[in-house]
Design a protein around this motif. Structure first.
Motif, mmCIF file in Angstrom:
data_model
loop_
_atom_site.group_PDB
_atom_site.id
_atom_site.type_symbol
_atom_site.label_atom_id
_atom_site.label_comp_id
_atom_site.label_asym_id
_atom_site.label_seq_id
_atom_site.Cartn_x
_atom_site.Cartn_y
_atom_site.Cartn_z
ATOM 1 N N LYS A 1 4.360 -7.823 -4.766
ATOM 2 C CA LYS A 1 4.970 -6.914 -6.123
ATOM 3 C C LYS A 1 3.472 -5.475 -5.639
ATOM 4 O O LYS A 1 3.871 -4.479 -6.441
ATOM 5 C CB LYS A 1 4.494 -7.702 -7.129
ATOM 6 N N ALA A 2 1.926 -5.658 -5.453
ATOM 7 C CA ALA A 2 1.663 -4.657 -5.937
ATOM 8 C C ALA A 2 1.689 -3.874 -4.112
ATOM 9 O O ALA A 2 1.588 -2.193 -4.773
ATOM 10 C CB ALA A 2 -0.349 -5.291 -5.420
ATOM 11 N N THR A 3 1.832 -4.349 -3.784
ATOM 12 C CA THR A 3 2.909 -3.457 -2.222
ATOM 13 C C THR A 3 3.970 -2.571 -2.933
ATOM 14 O O THR A 3 3.925 -1.493 -3.003
ATOM 15 C CB THR A 3 3.239 -3.327 -1.435
ATOM 16 N N GLU A 4 5.468 -3.200 -3.516
ATOM 17 C CA GLU A 4 6.080 -2.388 -4.281
ATOM 18 C C GLU A 4 5.616 -0.971 -5.160
ATOM 19 O O GLU A 4 6.223 -0.141 -5.425
ATOM 20 C CB GLU A 4 6.687 -3.815 -4.878
ATOM 21 N N ALA A 5 4.402 -1.689 -6.300
ATOM 22 C CA ALA A 5 4.274 -1.210 -7.272
ATOM 23 C C ALA A 5 3.463 0.296 -6.497
ATOM 24 O O ALA A 5 3.614 1.533 -7.353
ATOM 25 C CB ALA A 5 3.184 -1.600 -8.032
ATOM 26 N N THR A 6 2.879 -0.005 -5.612
ATOM 27 C CA THR A 6 1.824 1.193 -4.701
ATOM 28 C C THR A 6 3.267 1.867 -4.340
ATOM 29 O O THR A 6 2.566 3.384 -4.527
ATOM 30 C CB THR A 6 0.984 0.929 -4.675
#
Length: 88
Positions: A3-8
């Protein structure tokens, strides 16, 4: 993908897309701070003016809203007066 990678990746994509239209300074929630009034002029719509403070210390916020996203810039009193003189 986390989710963090998707957000960035979404943030980077938003920045790239806005950069093609105008000069962004910051993006947060549904607001985009742009670099000066000329950058704001690239956004279609009616300009809304709001003065913050008084006298020499006044700051002027100019904004336009498009599709629920508010684009804005901040101007010093001197910059605002120059803008007023140039448009009047």
């Amino acid at each position: 993908m986390s989710k963090a990678t998707e957000a960035t990746q979404a943030i980077k994509a938003a920045w790239a897309a806005v950069s093609q239209l105008t000069v962004p300074v910051a993006i947060s929630q549904s607001e985009v701070h742009v670099l000066g009034y000329r950058a704001l002029e690239q956004i279609p719509g009616e300009t809304v003016h709001r003065q913050i403070g008084q006298g020499r210390m006044a700051v002027h916020e100019m904004s336009r809203t498009l599709d629920g996203v508010r684009f804005y810039c901040l101007l010093t009193q001197r910059d605002y007066e120059g803008l007023e003189g140039g448009e009047g």
